[in-house]
Design an enzyme around this catalytic site. Structure first.
Site, PDB file in Angstrom:
ATOM      1  N   GLY A   1      39.371  42.869  42.841  1.00 59.76           N
ATOM      2  CA  GLY A   1      40.347  41.762  41.360  1.00 59.76           C
ATOM      3  C   GLY A   1      40.970  42.411  40.971  1.00 59.76           C
TER       4      GLY A   1
ATOM      5  N   GLN B   1      45.824  42.936  33.296  1.00 60.62           N
ATOM      6  CA  GLN B   1      45.504  44.225  34.044  1.00 60.62           C
ATOM      7  C   GLN B   1      46.857  44.759  33.999  1.00 60.62           C
ATOM      8  OE1 GLN B   1      42.020  43.489  36.241  1.00 60.62           O
ATOM      9  NE2 GLN B   1      41.770  45.300  35.767  1.00 60.62           N
TER      10      GLN B   1
ATOM     11  N   CYS C   1      36.147  48.918  37.025  1.00 64.58           N
ATOM     12  CA  CYS C   1      37.087  48.622  36.525  1.00 64.58           C
ATOM     13  C   CYS C   1      38.477  49.334  37.472  1.00 64.58           C
ATOM     14  CB  CYS C   1      37.761  48.058  35.463  1.00 64.58           C
ATOM     15  SG  CYS C   1      38.287  46.596  35.053  1.00 64.58           S
ATOM     16  N   LEU C   2      39.418  48.779  37.295  1.00 62.24           N
ATOM     17  CA  LEU C   2      40.685  49.385  37.874  1.00 62.24           C
ATOM     18  C   LEU C   2      41.621  49.842  37.118  1.00 62.24           C
ATOM     19  CD1 LEU C   2      41.939  46.842  40.783  1.00 62.24           C
ATOM     20  CD2 LEU C   2      40.696  48.765  41.081  1.00 62.24           C
TER      21      LEU C   2
ATOM     22  N   HIS D   1      34.244  39.100  35.449  1.00 58.32           N
ATOM     23  CA  HIS D   1      35.414  39.828  35.515  1.00 58.32           C
ATOM     24  C   HIS D   1      36.053  39.752  35.065  1.00 58.32           C
ATOM     25  CE1 HIS D   1      35.702  44.200  35.939  1.00 58.32           C
ATOM     26  NE2 HIS D   1      36.587  43.992  35.831  1.00 58.32           N
ATOM     27  N   GLU D   2      36.333  39.194  36.384  1.00 57.18           N
ATOM     28  CA  GLU D   2      38.280  38.718  35.682  1.00 57.18           C
ATOM     29  C   GLU D   2      38.588  37.566  35.008  1.00 57.18           C
ATOM     30  OE1 GLU D   2      39.937  41.312  37.386  1.00 57.18           O
ATOM     31  OE2 GLU D   2      38.586  41.095  38.834  1.00 57.18           O
TER      32      GLU D   2
ATOM     33  N   HIS E   1      38.970  38.826  31.788  1.00 56.47           N
ATOM     34  CA  HIS E   1      39.975  39.965  31.114  1.00 56.47           C
ATOM     35  C   HIS E   1      40.729  39.124  30.551  1.00 56.47           C
ATOM     36  CE1 HIS E   1      40.041  43.988  32.695  1.00 56.47           C
ATOM     37  NE2 HIS E   1      39.619  43.624  34.047  1.00 56.47           N
TER      38      HIS E   1
END
Ligand code: K1U
Ligand code: ZN
Length: 173
Positions: free
Chosen positions: A45, A50, A94-95, A136-137, A140
């Site tokens: 994702g 981000q 998480c990226l 999760h997204e 963000h």
């Protein structure tokens, strides 16, 4: 085109994003760049903040089995319309917080409404890894990170590691 991913701590990762509204060709190009960035990372994702774009747009593809066809999804202005009382625990990454993991409890099933790249509103129920990922997204887009669900000591330890990582990366150029 691949875009650089912001690393925590960064003030842009703590802000609520603005609605997209009309789906323009520029939004289509942004979604394409986000999918390229996500697959390259690799990740399942990615949310627009981000990559420093403060808009309510996310991409995801939770098909992990290389034998199965990919399912890239683009969600513009997503909204959770229903969440199960049943919870599911998952060790999330998480990226924007590389190589750090923590167990988060979230609703096991969610219904999400969003605008597609065709400009039409859609709604679908997500479960399993898809449900974890979409929540999760969406977090963000609201300036929330998975570490905000962890205890203060673990959150502080991860944040200090990320500050060091950013210092080291800046020194190496
Ligand atoms: O939003 C992000 O930072 C992407 C993140 C999404 C996510 C992971 C785990 C639980 C919920 C949401 C990632 O993709 S981290 C990388 C990852 O999970 C992964 C990478 C390669 C293969 C499989 C998974
Ligand atoms: Zn993340």
């Amino acid at each position: 085109m691949k875009r650089p991913i912001l690393i925590h701590p960064d003030p842009r990762l703590k802000k609520r994003c603005d609605p997209v509204g009309d789906v323009t060709p520029e939004i289509g190009q942004l979604a394409e760049d986000m999918l390229a960035t996500m697959y390259d990372a690799p990740g399942i994702g990615l949310a627009a903040p981000q990559i420093g774009v403060m808009k309510r747009l996310l991409v995801m593809d939770c098909v992990k089995d290389p034998e199965l066809p990919p399912r890239p999804m683009v969600l513009v202005d997503p909204e959770i319309t229903w969440a199960s009382e049943d919870l599911n625990q998952y060790e999330e990454g998480c990226l924007s917080i590389p190589d750090q993991y923590g167990t988060v409890s979230r609703p096991a099933i969610v219904r999400v409404a969003w605008t597609g790249l065709d400009g039409l509103r859609a709604e679908e129920e997500f479960s399993g890894l898809w449900a974890t990922c979409v929540q999760h997204e969406i977090d963000h887009l609201n300036g929330k990170l998975f570490i905000d669900y962890l205890g203060p000591l673990k959150r502080q330890m991860i944040t200090r590691k990320m500050e060091k990582l950013k210092r080291d990366l800046a020194r190496r150029g």
